[in-house]
Design a protein around this motif. Structure first.
Motif, PDB file in Angstrom:
ATOM      1  N   ASP A  14      -0.543 -11.959  -0.538  1.00 57.35           N
ATOM      2  CA  ASP A  14      -0.858 -11.341   0.763  1.00 57.35           C
ATOM      3  C   ASP A  14      -0.841  -9.815   0.645  1.00 57.35           C
ATOM      4  O   ASP A  14      -0.569  -9.096   1.593  1.00 57.35           O
ATOM      5  N   THR A  57       3.536  -4.336  11.519  1.00 57.14           N
ATOM      6  CA  THR A  57       3.726  -5.546  10.712  1.00 57.14           C
ATOM      7  C   THR A  57       2.550  -6.500  10.857  1.00 57.14           C
ATOM      8  O   THR A  57       2.627  -7.690  10.557  1.00 57.14           O
ATOM      9  N   ALA A  58       1.426  -5.949  11.306  1.00 53.59           N
ATOM     10  CA  ALA A  58       0.248  -6.799  11.566  1.00 53.59           C
ATOM     11  C   ALA A  58      -0.483  -7.153  10.279  1.00 53.59           C
ATOM     12  O   ALA A  58      -0.457  -6.407   9.298  1.00 53.59           O
ATOM     13  N   LEU A  59      -1.110  -8.277  10.315  1.00 53.51           N
ATOM     14  CA  LEU A  59      -1.981  -8.673   9.210  1.00 53.51           C
ATOM     15  C   LEU A  59      -3.360  -8.928   9.808  1.00 53.51           C
ATOM     16  O   LEU A  59      -3.615 -10.000  10.386  1.00 53.51           O
ATOM     17  N   ARG A  79       1.640 -15.888  20.610  1.00 52.55           N
ATOM     18  CA  ARG A  79       2.716 -15.544  19.689  1.00 52.55           C
ATOM     19  C   ARG A  79       3.595 -14.435  20.242  1.00 52.55           C
ATOM     20  O   ARG A  79       4.825 -14.509  20.182  1.00 52.55           O
ATOM     21  N   ASN A 103       1.567  -5.083   4.353  1.00 53.37           N
ATOM     22  CA  ASN A 103       0.954  -4.787   3.059  1.00 53.37           C
ATOM     23  C   ASN A 103      -0.527  -4.441   3.231  1.00 53.37           C
ATOM     24  O   ASN A 103      -1.119  -4.816   4.227  1.00 53.37           O
ATOM     25  N   SER A 163       4.515 -11.571  14.692  1.00 48.66           N
ATOM     26  CA  SER A 163       5.185 -11.980  13.456  1.00 48.66           C
ATOM     27  C   SER A 163       6.651 -12.245  13.812  1.00 48.66           C
ATOM     28  O   SER A 163       7.498 -11.361  13.746  1.00 48.66           O
ATOM     29  N   ALA A 205       5.393  -1.844   7.575  1.00 45.91           N
ATOM     30  CA  ALA A 205       5.961  -3.031   6.925  1.00 45.91           C
ATOM     31  C   ALA A 205       4.850  -3.876   6.324  1.00 45.91           C
ATOM     32  O   ALA A 205       5.052  -4.615   5.372  1.00 45.91           O
ATOM     33  N   HIS A 229      -3.718 -14.944   7.845  1.00 45.66           N
ATOM     34  CA  HIS A 229      -3.776 -15.637   6.550  1.00 45.66           C
ATOM     35  C   HIS A 229      -5.125 -16.313   6.344  1.00 45.66           C
ATOM     36  O   HIS A 229      -5.549 -16.535   5.211  1.00 45.66           O
ATOM     37  N   ASP A 251       0.228  -7.280  20.079  1.00 45.66           N
ATOM     38  CA  ASP A 251      -0.328  -8.237  19.122  1.00 45.66           C
ATOM     39  C   ASP A 251      -1.659  -8.747  19.679  1.00 45.66           C
ATOM     40  O   ASP A 251      -1.844  -8.797  20.891  1.00 45.66           O
ATOM     41  N   GLN A 298     -11.608  -2.549  17.827  1.00 45.33           N
ATOM     42  CA  GLN A 298     -10.401  -2.908  18.593  1.00 45.33           C
ATOM     43  C   GLN A 298      -9.814  -1.702  19.322  1.00 45.33           C
ATOM     44  O   GLN A 298      -9.851  -0.584  18.818  1.00 45.33           O
ATOM     45  N   PHE A 354       8.103   0.493   4.112  1.00 44.23           N
ATOM     46  CA  PHE A 354       9.322  -0.249   3.762  1.00 44.23           C
ATOM     47  C   PHE A 354       9.015  -1.611   3.155  1.00 44.23           C
ATOM     48  O   PHE A 354       8.073  -2.289   3.566  1.00 44.23           O
TER      49      PHE A 354
HETATM   50  N1  LIG Z   1       7.125  -5.057   3.552  1.00 43.36           N
HETATM   51  C1  LIG Z   1       7.691  -6.277   3.440  1.00 43.36           C
HETATM   52  O1  LIG Z   1       8.869  -6.375   3.087  1.00 43.36           O
HETATM   53  C2  LIG Z   1       6.883  -7.520   3.756  1.00 43.36           C
HETATM   54  C3  LIG Z   1       7.394  -8.812   3.560  1.00 43.36           C
HETATM   55  C4  LIG Z   1       6.614  -9.916   3.906  1.00 43.36           C
HETATM   56  C5  LIG Z   1       5.351  -9.719   4.427  1.00 43.36           C
HETATM   57  N2  LIG Z   1       4.864  -8.454   4.554  1.00 43.36           N
HETATM   58  C6  LIG Z   1       3.554  -8.156   5.123  1.00 43.36           C
HETATM   59  O2  LIG Z   1       3.650  -8.182   6.549  1.00 43.36           O
HETATM   60  C7  LIG Z   1       2.370  -8.485   7.104  1.00 43.36           C
HETATM   61  C8  LIG Z   1       2.474  -9.650   8.094  1.00 43.36           C
HETATM   62  O3  LIG Z   1       2.618 -10.871   7.390  1.00 43.36           O
HETATM   63  P1  LIG Z   1       2.737 -12.258   8.149  1.00 43.36           P
HETATM   64  O4  LIG Z   1       2.804 -13.309   7.121  1.00 43.36           O
HETATM   65  O5  LIG Z   1       3.787 -12.132   9.180  1.00 43.36           O
HETATM   66  O6  LIG Z   1       1.285 -12.317   8.809  1.00 43.36           O
HETATM   67  P2  LIG Z   1       0.766 -12.920  10.194  1.00 43.36           P
HETATM   68  O7  LIG Z   1      -0.573 -13.476   9.997  1.00 43.36           O
HETATM   69  O8  LIG Z   1       1.823 -13.751  10.803  1.00 43.36           O
HETATM   70  O9  LIG Z   1       0.517 -11.582  11.034  1.00 43.36           O
HETATM   71  C9  LIG Z   1       1.461 -10.891  11.747  1.00 43.36           C
HETATM   72  C10 LIG Z   1       0.930 -10.626  13.144  1.00 43.36           C
HETATM   73  O10 LIG Z   1      -0.117  -9.651  13.116  1.00 43.36           O
HETATM   74  C11 LIG Z   1      -0.966  -9.954  14.226  1.00 43.36           C
HETATM   75  N3  LIG Z   1      -2.242  -9.236  14.100  1.00 43.36           N
HETATM   76  C12 LIG Z   1      -3.304  -9.546  13.323  1.00 43.36           C
HETATM   77  N4  LIG Z   1      -4.288  -8.654  13.503  1.00 43.36           N
HETATM   78  C13 LIG Z   1      -3.840  -7.735  14.385  1.00 43.36           C
HETATM   79  C14 LIG Z   1      -4.413  -6.567  14.942  1.00 43.36           C
HETATM   80  N5  LIG Z   1      -5.628  -6.188  14.602  1.00 43.36           N
HETATM   81  N6  LIG Z   1      -3.674  -5.857  15.815  1.00 43.36           N
HETATM   82  C15 LIG Z   1      -2.436  -6.262  16.168  1.00 43.36           C
HETATM   83  N7  LIG Z   1      -1.858  -7.368  15.662  1.00 43.36           N
HETATM   84  C16 LIG Z   1      -2.550  -8.103  14.790  1.00 43.36           C
HETATM   85  C17 LIG Z   1      -1.078 -11.445  14.169  1.00 43.36           C
HETATM   86  O11 LIG Z   1      -1.551 -11.966  15.388  1.00 43.36           O
HETATM   87  C18 LIG Z   1       0.333 -11.860  13.836  1.00 43.36           C
HETATM   88  O12 LIG Z   1       1.076 -12.135  14.983  1.00 43.36           O
HETATM   89  C19 LIG Z   1       1.495  -8.774   5.913  1.00 43.36           C
HETATM   90  O13 LIG Z   1       0.767  -7.609   5.572  1.00 43.36           O
HETATM   91  C20 LIG Z   1       2.458  -9.107   4.803  1.00 43.36           C
HETATM   92  O14 LIG Z   1       1.894  -8.883   3.546  1.00 43.36           O
HETATM   93  C21 LIG Z   1       5.622  -7.374   4.251  1.00 43.36           C
END
Ligand SMILES: NC(=O)c1ccc[n+]([C@@H]2O[C@H](COP(=O)([O-])OP(=O)(O)OC[C@H]3O[C@@H](n4cnc5c(N)ncnc54)[C@H](O)[C@@H]3O)[C@@H](O)[C@H]2O)c1
Ligand SMILES: NC(=O)c1ccc[n+]([C@@H]2O[C@H](COP(=O)([O-])OP(=O)(O)OC[C@H]3O[C@@H](n4cnc5c(N)ncnc54)[C@H](O)[C@@H]3O)[C@@H](O)[C@H]2O)c1
Lengths: 469, 469
Positions: B121, B86-88, B46, B155, B15, B153, B92, B41, B468, B175
Motif C-alpha cells: 500500500d 490518513t486518507a488513501l 465510515r 503513504n 480509517s 500518516a 484498496h 472523509d 474534489q 510519521f
Molecule cells: N504511516 C504509517 O504508520 C501507516 C501505517 C499503516 C497504513 N498507512 C497508510 O495510511 C493510509 C490509509 O490506509 P488504510 O488501510 O486505512 O486505507 P483506507 O482505504 O481505509 O483509507 C482510509 C480512509 O481514507 C478515506 N479517503 C479516501 N479517499 C479520500 C479523499 N480523497 N479524501 C478524504 N478521505 C479519503 C477513505 O474513505 C477511508 O476512510 C494508507 O496510505 C496506508 O498506506 C500508514
C-alpha cells in the motif's frame, strides 16, 4: 622556448596508435621535443615496433626526443614527470572471455553491459585486473615519483580516476576524447564558429553550452533540426557513427540536453535489449559499436592495425622512410595526420605543455568532483571543462539540469561507486546484488552459477597483475 | 495543566483503527483533552461510525473532546492547528486495480513493486491521485491555515513529505510506526533496557545505535545471535512477522546494519522474484506481507475491521457501552489497548503535545534532510530521531555507513525523486524509462501497452481528486 627535458613514462606503450599520437604531438611542441619517452609494455614485440616507429617519427620531425624501453612499472615511473597509462590488462582477449562467460549464463553482451554502461572495452564489474593495475601504478608513483602527474587514458576512466584519487594522494587526470563529437553536431547544423561546453562523467557527458560567438543559443537550431529529423533516414557510416543517431535524439528529448560522444552508446536497455533492438536504434547493419557485429568490426580493425604496425616496423628496420609507408587502407589517412603539422585529438601532450610551459589551455578533464558540479556527489570523478596553466586548474561553472542528474548521472555514479566497493572488498555478494536487479536475470541460481565461474577467472587475472613488477 | 483548545483536522478519518487511536491518545493527554476534532472523509458511513465511537470513547475517559464532521478539505483545514492526513485516495480497490493491470502486462505484484519498494500500500509510480491529494491538502493549509502543522500518516510517506516540503512552505512532518520493530530485536536478544537510534528514509531505516544503558554495543549480541540463526527454523506468526526473518539477517550481513520494520519488506528482487522465492525467504505459508497470499490476508483483516466497526457503532447507537463491545477476535485486544491508560504506538498525539505543551519528546520524524544525515541528498525526506519541544527540533547526529548509503538509500532516494518528477510533469516517458530497466520487462512494446492502459486510469483518478473540494 627551450626544451624542458621531461621524462614521460607510457605504460601500455604497445598501443601503437595511441603511442604514435603522443610521440607525434611531443615532436610538435618545441618545449617538449627534447623529452625522454620511456616505453613500458608486457608485450615485447609491440613495444619494440613502437620504438622503431617513434624514433623514425622523431627524425622526420627533426625533434630531439629520446626513447627507452623498460621492463617494469617502477622503471617507467621512477624519475618521470608524467606517467601516461594506456594499458589494457588482459587485452581484448580478456574482454571477450569475460563477455562469453556472461553470455553463457544468459547475460547478453556480458554482465558489465548495464543501463548507462554499454561501451564494450569499458568494463567496471569484471576488470579487477585493470583496476589493480591502476592502483599499482598510482602507488608506485606515490612511492617513487610523488610529484609526477598520472594521466589516465585507459578505461574505465570514471572508476579509475575515482579509485586512484580517493585511495592515493597523487596528482591525476583522466582523459578521453569523446567531446570531439560536438564537432559532428556543429557540422550537421552547418555551424562553424561556436562556443561549447560539456559536463558530466566519463562517457556520460552532456552539451551544457552551445552558442554562437555572439551569445545566440544554438540549442534553438538543435530544436529545429529535431523537427526535421526522420529516424528511418539515419544510415551510419561505421559502427561508431552515432552522434546523430535516433538514440541521441531520443536522449535529448527525454533528458533535455544533448548527449555527447560515447554517452550515446551509454543509453538504456531500451536501446540495447538485443541485436534487433540495437539495429533499430543505432542503425543497420551494425547496431552500433557495442553489438556483437559492431564490436567484431572494431576488434578486427584493431588487429589489422597491429598487423600493419608490425609490417611498418619491419619496413622501417629495412630502411624505409616513415612518409613512404602505405597500405591502401584507412591507416594511410591516420599516418598522414600523424605526419602533418596538426596536433592529434588526444589531450595528453597539450596538457603536459600547459602544465610545464604555463601556456593556458582548455581541456576536458576527469577529476574528483569536490563541488565542481554542484548537484553531483563530491567523491566521484566528473568530466568537466577546465583551463589549465601550470598546476592551476580553473574549472568552468557547469550547470547540469536535475533531469540529467536524477535520471542519468546519479544512477551512473552509483554504479561506479558500487563497482569500486565490490573491487576494493573483492566481494562477489555485491556483484550478485547488482545482478539480482538486472533485467537479464531469471533466478538467484543463475546469478550464483555465473559468479562461481566468472569470478574464478576475474580473481586469477587480478592476482596476475598483483604479481607483476 | 489546563486544556489548550486545539482544533485538529483528520482527513481520511474513516480509517477507524487509526482515528480511534488518535482520539484515545488525545483523551489521555490532559492538555489536549479539550481539543476540537474535525473529521473529514469521502465515505460518509465510515466517518459517522467513527464519530459515534469517538464520542463514546471521550465519555469513557471523561474527556472534553468535541467533534464535528465536515465535508471538504477546506473545512477540515481552516482554523485548525494540526491537520492529520490518513486518507488513501481510491482506497484498496485502486491499489488492487493498478496491481492487476500491471500483472496483466507481466509485472508481478504491479509496476510499483520495485527494488527496495515492495510494500503493497505504498505506491509511488501510479498513485498520482494520492500525491494530488497530499498537494491539495498542503496548498489548502498554505492558504487557509498557514501556521498549522501538517502531519502525514498516509503513504507514500517519503515521496509525500518530499513533495509537500519542496513544493510548499508549510510546516510538515511525516510519521510512521515502523521503528517499533526494534523492540522485537531486543526481545529476541533478551535485552530489556537499551538505547537505540534509527535513521534512513521511510520504510528504509537502519539501526544506527543499539547499546545498553552503560554504553555496551548490543550489535555484539546481534553478531552472536547471527551465528546461531538457522533460516529453516524461521516460522512467522503472521505475514508481517519478518523482523527476524532470513531476509533481515541477510540484509544485515550485506549492508552491515540491521534493517528495521518495513525496511525488511523493502529488500531486493532476490527476495521478491515470485511467490516461491518470497515463501523461501519470508517464511511459509504467506511469503511475507507483500505476496499475493500475505496481502490478501491483510486486506481481509482490514475489511473485517470495517465490518466490526460498523457493528460496534450500531451497538453503541443502540445504547451499548464501549467497554462492553466484544467480538471474540483479535479486535478485542486492540479495543482493550485503546481503553487502557497506555498511549498507542502512533506518534501524532504525543508530537502535538510536545509542540503545544513544550514537553520534550523523542520522535522518529520524516522531514527534508537539509544536512541532517550528512551523506544523503539534502532535498529529500529522511526518517530520523529528533527531540521535539515547542517548535524546536533537535535532530540526533545520525551516522549511516557508506555501504548502506550507496547500496540501499541512494538508489531508493533516486526512485523517489524519479517518481516525483514523473508525477509533477505527468510524464509517462519517465515511467517507461524506469520500466525499461525492470527485470520483468521483456520488450518496449510491453512497456508501451502497459502504460497506455494503466495511465489512462492513473490520470483519471488523479483528475477526480483534483476536482474534489
Ligand atoms: N504511516 C504509517 O504508520 C501507516 C501505517 C499503516 C497504513 N498507512 C497508510 O495510511 C493510509 C490509509 O490506509 P488504510 O488501510 O486505512 O486505507 P483506507 O482505504 O481505509 O483509507 C482510509 C480512509 O481514507 C478515506 N479517503 C479516501 N479517499 C479520500 C479523499 N480523497 N479524501 C478524504 N478521505 C479519503 C477513505 O474513505 C477511508 O476512510 C494508507 O496510505 C496506508 O498506506 C500508514
Ligand atoms: N580514453 C580514451 O580516449 C580511450 C580511447 C580508446 C581506448 N581507450 C582505452 O585504452 C585502453 C587500451 O586499449 P587498446 O584497444 O589499445 O588495448 P590493447 O589491448 O591494445 O592494450 C594496450 C597495451 O596495453 C598492454 N598491456 C596489457 N597489460 C599490461 C600490463 N599489465 N602492463 C603493461 N602493459 C600492458 C598491451 O600489451 C597493449 O600493448 C583500453 O582501456 C581502452 O578502453 C581509451
Amino acid at each position: 622556448m627551450g626544451g624542458t627535458g621531461l621524462r614521460i613514462g607510457i605504460i601500455g606503450a604497445g598501443s601503437a596508435v595511441f603511442s604514435m599520437k603522443i610521440v607525434s604531438d611531443l615532436c610538435k611542441f618545441p618545449s617538449l621535443s627534447d623529452s625522454h619517452v620511456v616505453l613500458m609494455d608486457v608485450d615485447r614485440t609491440r613495444v619494440e615496433n613502437v620504438l622503431v616507429l617513434a624514433k623514425e617519427l622523431t627524425k622526420y620531425f627533426n625533434a630531439k626526443l629520446k626513447f627507452s624501453i623498460v621492463e617494469t612499472i617502477k622503471n617507467a615511473v621512477e624519475g618521470s614527470d608524467f606517467v601516461i597509462n594506456t594499458a589494457l590488462a588482459g587485452g581484448h582477449g580478456y574482454l571477450d572471455l569475460v563477455r562469453s562467460i556472461g553470455e553463457k549464463h544468459g547475460y547478453y553482451r556480458g554482465i558489465d553491459a548495464q543501463n548507462f554502461n554499454f561501451v564494450s572495452d569499458y568494463l567496471n564489474l569484471t576488470n579487477w585486473n585493470q583496476l589493480t593495475l591502476f592502483l599499482k601504478i598510482a602507488r608506485t608513483i606515490e612511492k617513487y615519483a610523488p610529484n609526477a602527474w598520472y594521466l589516465q587514458a585507459a578505461n574505465p576512466v570514471m572508476e579509475g580516476t575515482t579509485l586512484v584519487s580517493t585511495q592515493t594522494g597523487i596528482k591525476m587526470v583522466g582523459f578521453c576524447h569523446g567531446h570531439h563529437a560536438v564537432e559532428a553536431i556543429a557540422k550537421f547544423l552547418g555551424v562553424s564558429e561556436y562556443e561549447w561546453q560539456v559536463g558530466g562523467v566519463n562517457h556520460g557527458i552532456w552539451l551544457t553550452k552551445f552558442r554562437t560567438k555572439d551569445g545566440k543559443d544554438l540549442y534553438k537550431e538543435v530544436e529545429k533540426a529535431l523537427q526535421k529529423t526522420r529516424y528511418e533516414e539515419f544510415k551510419p557510416s561505421n559502427p561508431f557513427d552515432d552522434q546523430l543517431s535516433p538514440v541521441a535524439w531520443e536522449m535529448y528529448k527525454l533528458y533535455g540536453l544533448f548527449p555527447i560522444g560515447d554517452t550515446v552508446r551509454n543509453s538504456t536497455w531500451k536501446y540495447h535489449r538485443d541485436l534487433q533492438t540495437k539495429i533499430k536504434w543505432y542503425g543497420a547493419p551494425w547496431g552500433g559499436a557495442d553489438s556483437e557485429i559492431g564490436w567484431k568490426w572494431y576488434v578486427e580493425e584493431l588487429s589489422r592495425v597491429v598487423g600493419v604496425i608490425d609490417m611498418f616496423a619491419k619496413m622501417v628496420r629495412e630502411g624505409a622512410k616513415i612518409n613512404e609507408l602505405k597500405t591502401g587502407t584507412q591507416i594511410d589517412d591516420y599516418l598522414k595526420e600523424i605526419l602533418s603539422e596538426k596536433i592529434s585529438g588526444e589531450q595528453h601532450v597539450p596538457f603536459i605543455n600547459s602544465v610545464v610551459s604555463k601556456v593556458p589551455g582548455r581541456f576536458v578533464v576527469n577529476v574528483l568532483n569536490k563541488g565542481k558540479i554542484k548537484n553531483l556527489e563530491d567523491d566521484v570523478a566528473v568530466e568537466i571543462c577546465a583551463t589549465v596553466c601550470g598546476e592551476k586548474f580553473e574549472y568552468e561553472e557547469t550547470h547540469i539540469p536535475e533531469r540529467v542528474v536524477n535520471w542519468y548521472l546519479k544512477p551512473r555514479i552509483l554504479l561506479a561507486k558500487q563497482a569500486i566497493d565490490a573491487f576494493l572488498n573483492k566481494d562477489v555478494r555485491l556483484i550478485a546484488d547488482i545482478l539480482e536487479r538486472d533485467p537479464r536475470t531469471k533466478s538467484t541460481e543463475q546469478v550464483e552459477k555465473l559468479i562461481a565461474e566468472l569470478y574464478t577467472v576475474v580473481r586469477q587475472e587480478a592476482e596476475k597483475v598483483e604479481q607483476q613488477e
